[in-house]
Design a protein around this motif. Structure first.
Motif: not given
Length: 145
Positions: A46-70
């Motif tokens: 149910g969660v999609k991932f889009y890397f780099g410049g991959q196109s995606f549908p126009t978002p209904v809402s934006q929740m901000g940037e997230r960073v992870t360092n594993k």
């Protein structure tokens, strides 16, 4: 007795230095990693991932940037195995962040190791040392229609 303690401290410091001495950069295929059974079993469809410049549908809402360092234990694993395992951990962290925020996608995902951006639609950056492998990602959590 002091010499034994000093020798033990020097040996411990040497082991720590060896663990971080190697820092090999790998640029690996996202698609190959995501085809493994671990990825298929662990990631929420149910969660999609889009890397780099991959196109995606126009978002209904934006929740901000997230960073992870594993990081992960790379001992007794090939560099590719360790990198794929730690990529999975990073994607799970982004996925969990998206779900918690009410999002259903993470877009504009870039490798962000040591705050250096590497953006690609097909590859990710991983670094391996003697005992540790690491992947850092950043992306924007959104709600797509």
């Amino acid at each position: 007795m002091k010499r034994i303690i000093l020798l033990a401290l020097i040996m411990c410091a040497s082991v720590v230095n060896v663990a971080y001495a190697a820092d090999k950069k790998h640029v690996l295929s996202i698609a190959e990693a995501m085809q493994t059974e671990d990825f298929k079993a662990s990631l929420n469809a149910g969660v999609k991932f889009y890397f780099g410049g991959q196109s995606f549908p126009t978002p209904v809402s934006q929740m901000g940037e997230r960073v992870t360092n594993k990081k992960t234990n790379a001992f007794n694993k090939s560099d590719r195995q360790a990198c794929e395992w730690v990529l999975l951990s990073a994607l799970i962290a982004l996925q969990d962040s998206a779900v918690a925020a009410g999002g259903n996608a993470v877009v504009n995902i870039e490798s962000y190791y040591k705050r250096n951006v590497f953006s690609s639609e097909v590859e990710y950056e991983c670094h391996t040392g003697t005992f540790i492998a690491g992947v850092a990602l950043k992306g924007d959590v959104v709600r797509l229609p």
